[in-house]
Design a protein around this motif. Structure first.
Motif, PDB file in Angstrom:
ATOM      1  N   MET A  10       0.817  -1.063  -0.028  1.00 46.03           N
ATOM      2  CA  MET A  10       0.072  -0.076   0.030  1.00 46.03           C
ATOM      3  C   MET A  10       0.969   1.210  -0.038  1.00 46.03           C
ATOM      4  SD  MET A  10      -2.923   1.236  -0.166  1.00 46.03           S
ATOM      5  CE  MET A  10      -3.555   2.804  -0.019  1.00 46.03           C
ATOM      6  N   GLU A  11       0.485   2.096  -1.106  1.00 43.98           N
ATOM      7  CA  GLU A  11       1.561   3.313  -1.029  1.00 43.98           C
ATOM      8  C   GLU A  11       1.054   4.601  -0.219  1.00 43.98           C
ATOM      9  OE1 GLU A  11       4.240   3.874  -2.775  1.00 43.98           O
ATOM     10  OE2 GLU A  11       4.501   1.977  -3.865  1.00 43.98           O
ATOM     11  N   HIS A  12       1.752   5.144   0.542  1.00 38.72           N
ATOM     12  CA  HIS A  12       1.151   6.058   1.230  1.00 38.72           C
ATOM     13  C   HIS A  12       0.676   7.321   0.434  1.00 38.72           C
ATOM     14  CE1 HIS A  12       5.532   7.510   0.933  1.00 38.72           C
ATOM     15  NE2 HIS A  12       5.706   6.454   1.271  1.00 38.72           N
ATOM     16  N   THR A  13       1.203   7.688  -0.587  1.00 39.81           N
ATOM     17  CA  THR A  13       0.749   8.910  -1.423  1.00 39.81           C
ATOM     18  C   THR A  13      -0.472   8.522  -1.853  1.00 39.81           C
ATOM     19  OG1 THR A  13       3.178   8.927  -2.413  1.00 39.81           O
ATOM     20  CG2 THR A  13       1.458  10.065  -3.266  1.00 39.81           C
ATOM     21  N   LEU A  14      -1.225   7.421  -2.126  1.00 37.99           N
ATOM     22  CA  LEU A  14      -2.428   7.087  -2.670  1.00 37.99           C
ATOM     23  C   LEU A  14      -3.404   7.310  -1.307  1.00 37.99           C
ATOM     24  CD1 LEU A  14      -1.847   3.977  -4.759  1.00 37.99           C
ATOM     25  CD2 LEU A  14      -2.301   6.393  -5.311  1.00 37.99           C
ATOM     26  N   ILE A  15      -2.888   7.088  -0.240  1.00 39.97           N
ATOM     27  CA  ILE A  15      -3.515   7.473   1.086  1.00 39.97           C
ATOM     28  C   ILE A  15      -3.854   8.651   1.208  1.00 39.97           C
ATOM     29  CG2 ILE A  15      -3.753   7.307   3.725  1.00 39.97           C
ATOM     30  CD1 ILE A  15      -2.207   4.502   3.215  1.00 39.97           C
ATOM     31  N   LEU A  16      -2.903   9.576   0.825  1.00 35.75           N
ATOM     32  CA  LEU A  16      -2.673  11.013   1.091  1.00 35.75           C
ATOM     33  C   LEU A  16      -3.939  11.602  -0.071  1.00 35.75           C
ATOM     34  CD1 LEU A  16      -1.750  13.827   2.071  1.00 35.75           C
ATOM     35  CD2 LEU A  16      -0.048  13.704   0.185  1.00 35.75           C
ATOM     36  N   SER A  17      -3.699  11.225  -1.124  1.00 33.49           N
ATOM     37  CA  SER A  17      -4.735  11.601  -2.272  1.00 33.49           C
ATOM     38  C   SER A  17      -5.958  11.200  -1.808  1.00 33.49           C
ATOM     39  CB  SER A  17      -4.318  11.114  -3.496  1.00 33.49           C
ATOM     40  OG  SER A  17      -4.822   9.823  -3.734  1.00 33.49           O
ATOM     41  N   SER A  18      -6.384  10.104  -1.342  1.00 35.39           N
ATOM     42  CA  SER A  18      -7.735   9.790  -1.040  1.00 35.39           C
ATOM     43  C   SER A  18      -8.274  10.666   0.298  1.00 35.39           C
ATOM     44  CB  SER A  18      -7.968   8.357  -0.181  1.00 35.39           C
ATOM     45  OG  SER A  18      -7.075   7.568  -1.242  1.00 35.39           O
ATOM     46  N   ILE A  19      -7.227  11.077   1.321  1.00 38.53           N
ATOM     47  CA  ILE A  19      -7.568  11.986   2.235  1.00 38.53           C
ATOM     48  C   ILE A  19      -7.686  13.295   1.752  1.00 38.53           C
ATOM     49  CG2 ILE A  19      -6.708  12.994   4.487  1.00 38.53           C
ATOM     50  CD1 ILE A  19      -5.344  10.631   5.161  1.00 38.53           C
ATOM     51  N   LEU A  20      -7.001  13.675   0.764  1.00 34.51           N
ATOM     52  CA  LEU A  20      -7.076  15.113   0.178  1.00 34.51           C
ATOM     53  C   LEU A  20      -8.423  15.201  -0.467  1.00 34.51           C
ATOM     54  CD1 LEU A  20      -3.886  16.311  -1.446  1.00 34.51           C
ATOM     55  CD2 LEU A  20      -4.992  17.114   0.699  1.00 34.51           C
ATOM     56  N   PHE A  21      -9.087  13.976  -1.139  1.00 31.88           N
ATOM     57  CA  PHE A  21     -10.167  13.974  -1.922  1.00 31.88           C
ATOM     58  C   PHE A  21     -11.382  14.175  -0.946  1.00 31.88           C
ATOM     59  CE2 PHE A  21     -13.812  11.988  -4.029  1.00 31.88           C
ATOM     60  CZ  PHE A  21     -13.820  12.816  -5.178  1.00 31.88           C
ATOM     61  N   ALA A  22     -11.306  13.367   0.126  1.00 33.02           N
ATOM     62  CA  ALA A  22     -12.584  13.422   1.170  1.00 33.02           C
ATOM     63  C   ALA A  22     -12.467  14.546   1.720  1.00 33.02           C
ATOM     64  CB  ALA A  22     -12.301  12.023   2.133  1.00 33.02           C
ATOM     65  N   ALA A  23     -11.592  15.079   2.128  1.00 36.07           N
ATOM     66  CA  ALA A  23     -11.523  16.589   2.895  1.00 36.07           C
ATOM     67  C   ALA A  23     -12.090  17.574   1.947  1.00 36.07           C
ATOM     68  CB  ALA A  23      -9.945  16.802   3.574  1.00 36.07           C
ATOM     69  N   GLY A  24     -11.631  17.606   0.803  1.00 38.76           N
ATOM     70  CA  GLY A  24     -12.429  18.239  -0.318  1.00 38.76           C
ATOM     71  C   GLY A  24     -13.851  18.256  -0.374  1.00 38.76           C
ATOM     72  N   LEU A  25     -14.100  17.086  -0.557  1.00 39.97           N
ATOM     73  CA  LEU A  25     -15.774  16.684  -0.644  1.00 39.97           C
ATOM     74  C   LEU A  25     -16.557  17.220   0.466  1.00 39.97           C
ATOM     75  CD1 LEU A  25     -17.975  15.265  -2.372  1.00 39.97           C
ATOM     76  CD2 LEU A  25     -17.240  13.074  -1.147  1.00 39.97           C
ATOM     77  N   MET A  26     -15.965  16.819   1.893  1.00 42.01           N
ATOM     78  CA  MET A  26     -16.637  17.285   2.999  1.00 42.01           C
ATOM     79  C   MET A  26     -16.579  18.836   3.056  1.00 42.01           C
ATOM     80  SD  MET A  26     -15.185  14.530   5.495  1.00 42.01           S
ATOM     81  CE  MET A  26     -16.096  15.220   7.273  1.00 42.01           C
ATOM     82  N   THR A  27     -15.516  19.664   2.624  1.00 37.58           N
ATOM     83  CA  THR A  27     -15.652  21.015   2.768  1.00 37.58           C
ATOM     84  C   THR A  27     -16.597  21.287   1.815  1.00 37.58           C
ATOM     85  OG1 THR A  27     -13.078  20.923   3.072  1.00 37.58           O
ATOM     86  CG2 THR A  27     -14.194  22.980   2.434  1.00 37.58           C
ATOM     87  N   VAL A  28     -16.717  20.885   0.452  1.00 43.77           N
ATOM     88  CA  VAL A  28     -17.677  21.396  -0.181  1.00 43.77           C
ATOM     89  C   VAL A  28     -19.064  21.153   0.207  1.00 43.77           C
ATOM     90  CG1 VAL A  28     -18.750  21.094  -2.553  1.00 43.77           C
ATOM     91  CG2 VAL A  28     -16.306  21.068  -2.528  1.00 43.77           C
ATOM     92  N   ILE A  29     -19.502  20.297   1.031  1.00 45.49           N
ATOM     93  CA  ILE A  29     -20.633  19.791   1.416  1.00 45.49           C
ATOM     94  C   ILE A  29     -20.795  20.640   2.769  1.00 45.49           C
ATOM     95  CG2 ILE A  29     -22.247  18.236   2.175  1.00 45.49           C
ATOM     96  CD1 ILE A  29     -20.780  16.178   0.803  1.00 45.49           C
ATOM     97  N   VAL A  30     -19.752  20.765   3.628  1.00 47.09           N
ATOM     98  CA  VAL A  30     -20.055  21.373   4.920  1.00 47.09           C
ATOM     99  C   VAL A  30     -20.249  22.855   5.219  1.00 47.09           C
ATOM    100  CG1 VAL A  30     -18.886  21.523   7.103  1.00 47.09           C
ATOM    101  CG2 VAL A  30     -19.502  19.438   6.205  1.00 47.09           C
ATOM    102  N   LYS A  31     -19.416  23.416   4.141  1.00 51.57           N
ATOM    103  CA  LYS A  31     -19.315  24.949   4.540  1.00 51.57           C
ATOM    104  C   LYS A  31     -20.366  25.709   4.028  1.00 51.57           C
ATOM    105  CE  LYS A  31     -15.289  24.508   6.747  1.00 51.57           C
ATOM    106  NZ  LYS A  31     -15.003  24.639   8.300  1.00 51.57           N
ATOM    107  N   ARG A  32     -21.015  26.829   4.858  1.00 49.01           N
ATOM    108  CA  ARG A  32     -21.948  27.532   4.384  1.00 49.01           C
ATOM    109  C   ARG A  32     -21.141  28.792   3.639  1.00 49.01           C
ATOM    110  NH1 ARG A  32     -27.225  27.193   6.259  1.00 49.01           N
ATOM    111  NH2 ARG A  32     -27.415  29.374   6.636  1.00 49.01           N
TER     112      ARG A  32
END
Lengths: 168, 97
Positions: free
Chosen positions: B1-23
């Motif tokens: 398992m490559e840690h860079t792919l974990i980082l990109s998954s975390i970045l994508f999830a953080a971006g998605l949650m920012t889009v949904i959550v922030k007013r």
């Protein structure tokens, strides 16, 4: 652990921490500053993965262009209202569900595949090959990207200016 | 398992949650930039041993399109903010005067 992989871990930890900080912070200006940290750390990761041109473009365009635009947007829109831009959260439960599910699915799918190559040096000079390929194989997308940038910047200037709206 | 792919998954999830959550519309744009950077990180990572450099060029054009999106999006946000005095995306439900 070699020095390069140590630098890779540090840059990746910085980028991930800054992304999670953007999610958790309340002030929009602090979020923009955290986005700068995240983008510059990602530029460092790009350098380690032999993408020097992408890293330089990332710093020039993102940290120099997009972030200035975002900071301008924050300052202009907070000047109109006269209060600092502190955002509240909404839909916390659905958003955390979507985020955790997407991250979990991505990590699970990535962990099932073997990617067993170490980052090594590409043959030849990558910057040299980038320039040659950009002017030879990718010249049509390059020109189309230039036209797209021109259209987008003219459209953004016309949209944001108050000249055309006062004439009506 | 490559840690860079974990980082990109975390970045994508953080971006998605920012889009949904922030007013706030500017925070939504910041979240979109995070998701685009997660895609860029994957493109550069999978291109690390490819001498044809096609992933690098894809990442380059993704950056160009992201710049266009940010410029036009922030112009629209400013315009909407001047008119409605709000930048909460859920409250902008009308197009005409």
């Amino acid at each position: 652990m070699s020095l390069i992989s140590l630098a890779l871990y540090i840059f990746e930890a910085l980028a991930g921490a800054a992304a999670l900080g953007i999610l958790l912070v309340r002030n929009v200006f602090h979020a923009a500053l955290l986005l700068i940290v995240c983008l510059i750390s990602l530029a460092g990761v790009f350098v380690i993965y032999n993408a020097e041109f992408i890293a330089v473009t990332q710093i020039l365009v993102y940290a120099g262009g997009v972030l200035v635009l975002i900071v301008f947007g924050i300052m202009l829109s907070s000047r109109i209202a006269g209060k600092p831009l502190v955002v509240t959260n909404q839909y916390v439960l659905p958003a955390s569900l979507a985020g955790i599910l997407s991250a979990g699915i991505l990590i699970k799918l990535f962990s099932e595949q073997p990617f067993a190559q170490q980052p090594g040096a590409l043959p030849g000079n990558p910057m040299n090959q980038t320039g040659i390929a950009l002017m030879r194989d990718y010249v049509l997308p390059f020109e189309i990207a230039g036209i797209l940038l021109l259209i987008a910047l003219i459209g953004a200037a016309v949209t944001a200016s108050s000249f055309y709206s006062k004439k009506q | 398992m490559e840690h860079t792919l974990i980082l990109s998954s975390i970045l994508f999830a953080a971006g998605l949650m920012t889009v949904i959550v922030k007013r706030n519309a500017i925070m939504v744009l910041i979240g979109i930039e995070l998701m685009l950077n997660a895609a860029n990180l994957n493109l550069v990572f999978f291109n690390r041993n490819n001498p044809a450099l096609s992933g690098h060029f894809f990442a380059l054009f993704v950056i160009v399109v992201a710049v266009c999106e940010a410029a036009v999006g922030l112009a629209i946000v400013l315009r909407v903010y001047k008119y409605y005095q709000t930048s909460i995306p859920d409250q902008l439900t009308e197009l005409k005067d």
